[in-house]
Structure formats: C-alpha cells, structure tokens
Design a protein around this motif. Structure first.
Motif, mmCIF file in Angstrom:
data_model
loop_
_atom_site.group_PDB
_atom_site.id
_atom_site.type_symbol
_atom_site.label_atom_id
_atom_site.label_comp_id
_atom_site.label_asym_id
_atom_site.label_seq_id
_atom_site.Cartn_x
_atom_site.Cartn_y
_atom_site.Cartn_z
ATOM 1 N N TYR A 191 0.806 -1.217 0.000
ATOM 2 C CA TYR A 191 0.000 0.000 0.000
ATOM 3 C C TYR A 191 0.843 1.273 0.000
ATOM 4 C CZ TYR A 191 -3.913 -3.052 1.169
ATOM 5 O OH TYR A 191 -4.865 -4.037 1.149
ATOM 6 N N GLY A 192 2.057 1.216 0.516
ATOM 7 C CA GLY A 192 2.870 2.430 0.593
ATOM 8 C C GLY A 192 4.097 2.197 1.443
ATOM 9 N N LYS A 193 4.774 3.274 1.786
ATOM 10 C CA LYS A 193 6.030 3.194 2.519
ATOM 11 C C LYS A 193 5.919 3.917 3.859
ATOM 12 C CE LYS A 193 8.839 3.355 -1.704
ATOM 13 N NZ LYS A 193 9.927 4.084 -2.395
ATOM 14 N N CYS A 204 3.020 -2.678 4.025
ATOM 15 C CA CYS A 204 3.862 -1.495 3.865
ATOM 16 C C CYS A 204 5.305 -1.899 3.597
ATOM 17 C CB CYS A 204 3.833 -0.621 5.121
ATOM 18 S SG CYS A 204 2.246 0.178 5.418
ATOM 19 N N ASP A 210 9.981 9.147 0.201
ATOM 20 C CA ASP A 210 8.606 9.674 0.210
ATOM 21 C C ASP A 210 7.680 8.823 1.083
ATOM 22 O OD1 ASP A 210 6.585 11.463 -0.464
ATOM 23 O OD2 ASP A 210 5.940 10.273 -2.190
ATOM 24 N N CYS A 250 5.064 7.984 4.178
ATOM 25 C CA CYS A 250 3.888 8.717 4.651
ATOM 26 C C CYS A 250 4.047 9.158 6.101
ATOM 27 C CB CYS A 250 2.636 7.868 4.499
ATOM 28 S SG CYS A 250 2.551 6.485 5.661
ATOM 29 N N ALA A 278 -0.758 5.088 5.626
ATOM 30 C CA ALA A 278 -0.194 4.798 4.308
ATOM 31 C C ALA A 278 -1.297 4.495 3.300
ATOM 32 C CB ALA A 278 0.777 3.614 4.398
ATOM 33 N N ARG A 279 -2.293 3.739 3.711
ATOM 34 C CA ARG A 279 -3.382 3.393 2.794
ATOM 35 C C ARG A 279 -4.160 4.624 2.375
ATOM 36 N NH1 ARG A 279 -5.795 -2.420 4.966
ATOM 37 N NH2 ARG A 279 -3.760 -3.385 5.376
ATOM 38 N N VAL A 339 -2.998 7.814 2.394
ATOM 39 C CA VAL A 339 -2.130 8.719 1.652
ATOM 40 C C VAL A 339 -1.926 8.250 0.218
ATOM 41 C CG1 VAL A 339 0.238 9.585 1.467
ATOM 42 C CG2 VAL A 339 -0.945 9.669 3.669
ATOM 43 N N TYR A 340 -1.610 6.978 0.065
ATOM 44 C CA TYR A 340 -1.257 6.478 -1.267
ATOM 45 C C TYR A 340 -2.493 6.139 -2.101
ATOM 46 C CZ TYR A 340 3.478 6.422 0.460
ATOM 47 O OH TYR A 340 4.690 6.805 0.972
ATOM 48 N N LYS A 341 -3.675 6.114 -1.468
ATOM 49 C CA LYS A 341 -4.904 5.928 -2.224
ATOM 50 C C LYS A 341 -5.323 7.213 -2.913
ATOM 51 C CE LYS A 341 -8.759 5.351 0.043
ATOM 52 N NZ LYS A 341 -9.824 4.728 0.872
ATOM 53 N N SER A 342 -4.951 8.360 -2.299
ATOM 54 C CA SER A 342 -5.389 9.664 -2.842
ATOM 55 C C SER A 342 -4.513 10.108 -3.995
ATOM 56 C CB SER A 342 -5.320 10.703 -1.722
ATOM 57 O OG SER A 342 -4.030 10.807 -1.198
#
Length: 266
Positions: free
Chosen positions: A130-132, A158, A185, A187, A260-261, A263-266
């Motif tokens: 989902y993100g970092k 993550c 980058d 979150c 993270a979910r 932030v990276y979804k938007s």
C-alpha cells in the motif's frame, strides 16, 4: 460450511435471501470459534482495515498455533506478537511435526527472534503493498520493538525503510538515514526510543512528515520500564508528533499502515 462474505452479498443482490436473512448471516460471519476457547474476529479487517492479530504473551502455545492456523487459512497470512521466548524455541524445535499434525504443508512459519513475532504464511502468498513508512530506532537496545514495528508494517502491506542505532548520543548518525527516508517519500516515520526518549522530538523538528513515537522499556532509575521516555514524548513541544504506549510497536505500525493506505490511495 459457513458462507463467505462475498457469497452472502451476492445472494442478497440476486434476491435469493432477504435483508433479514443476510443480516443474520453477517452476524454469524463476524466470529470464528476454535474449540470453544478462541473466538477470532475474522471480519475485523473489513471493518477497520487491520486484521486480527494474535497477542501471544499470556496464551498457551497450542492456542497460539491454532489461532494462527485458522487466521492464515482465512486470509493467507497471520501474525502473532509478543511471543514468549520459550514458545519461539518450542516452535523451532517442533516445527516439522506441527506442520504435519495440523496438515498445513502449504504454509511456512517465519520467526523473528528479536521482535518476538511469528508469521504463518501460505506459500506463494503475495502481500499487496500500500505504501512506505519510515522506521528509526535510537539504540541497539530498542531494536526488538523496532523489529516488531517492521514485521507488523510489512504484514499490513507497507514497505518499511528502516535504520537502527541513530540516537541522540551520536546525533550525526541520524542525518544520512533521515535524508534517505525523506527521499523514499514515506507517509510517516515511526521512531522507537528508550532512556529519555528524545529522538522522536528531534526527528519531528526536522521533517514535515508525521512522526509516531514509541517509548521502549529501556532505561534505569527514573527511566525504568520506559516511563521517562513516555513522559518525555507526551510532553514534547514539537508539533506533528503522536505517541503510542510503551513497547507498543504493533500499535504504531497499525496506525502507520492505515495512514499509508489513505495517503497512497489519494
């Protein structure tokens, strides 16, 4: 055999069951029982984004393994935290027999000795990323809790960019890892620190990224059991810093993963 959530919704949409029947089935779906002792909240991830994790500290070894098995069968992967050292050693000794007796040859146990965690994962299972998130540990004594953060963060999808032993006693060690984390980058940054617990405040004063402070039960005298670190973080004058409970690496990673979910979804 209990219906899957998707099957219940499909039956409702195709009018094979009534709204009342669907409501009853969904209530049943919420809880999975194991031998009348363990009740797994298997739909927790659907409600909250975080699946149920086995808090193993005061549990019997067999209950831990059974809960991991049932969760992994439902989700492909399961996690136990705060596992006692003797239970980790028992699993290491009896791993092959346990896998055979439970008929889970398609699964593998992943043990992290420092973090005191056990992951049971279906072979070939691919975790969605989902993100970092960033992760820093002040001293080597803080690494066990930092590793709990890392294992939990990866379990929740993550990528965890981590650096250890970068505390304020040698603050020059912090800057290069912090640059790397910013470049990635992330979150948010999870910062684990014992003793006086100053590192999260320092990090939060240097970045425009949310910081999650985790006080570790490392210290002595007035710093015993992590209380001084907790009080220090809670009374920080630096904005952008939030704090979880002492040694709560799981809680910090869960909050970071939810962030993270979003932030990276938007």
């Amino acid at each position: 055999m209990k219906k899957k959530l998707r099957d219940i919704l499909k039956d409702l949409s195709e009018k094979r069951i009534s709204v009342e029947e669907a409501e009853t089935l969904l209530k049943i779906y919420h809880i999975e029982e194991i031998e009348d002792r363990i009740k797994l909240d298997i739909s927790r991830e659907l409600r909250s984004g975080i699946p149920e994790v086995v808090y193993a500290k005061n549990k019997d070894f067999n209950d831990i393994i059974l809960a991991l098995k049932r969760s992994a069968e439902k989700n492909g992967i399961a996690l136990a935290t705060k596992v006692r050292k003797e239970h980790i050693l028992k699993l290491e000794r009896e791993r092959e027999d346990i896998i055979k007796n439970l008929n889970i040859q398609d699964y593998e146990f992943i043990i992290n000795y420092k973090a005191c965690t056990i992951v049971l994962k279906k072979r070939g299972y691919k975790q969605k990323i989902y993100g970092k998130i960033g992760l820093l540990a002040a001293g080597t004594s803080d690494i066990p809790i930092a590793e709990e953060v890392r294992v939990t963060g990866e379990f929740l999808g993550c990528e965890v960019i981590h650096f250890y032993d970068v505390g304020i006693a040698g603050i020059h060690r912090l800057f290069q890892p912090l640059k790397r984390i910013i470049e990635e980058d992330v979150c948010c940054i999870v910062v684990v620190a014992g003793m006086e617990g100053a590192l999260p405040s320092v990090v939060a004063s240097l970045v425009d990224i949310p910081v999650i402070g985790v006080p570790a039960s490392v210290g002595y005298g007035v710093g015993k059991d992590g209380k001084a670190a907790l009080y220090s973080m809670l009374t920080s004058c630096v904005p952008g810093l939030v704090v979880v409970n002492i040694d709560n690496g799981f809680g910090a990673a869960s909050f970071a993963a939810l962030l993270a979910r979003r932030v990276y979804k938007s």
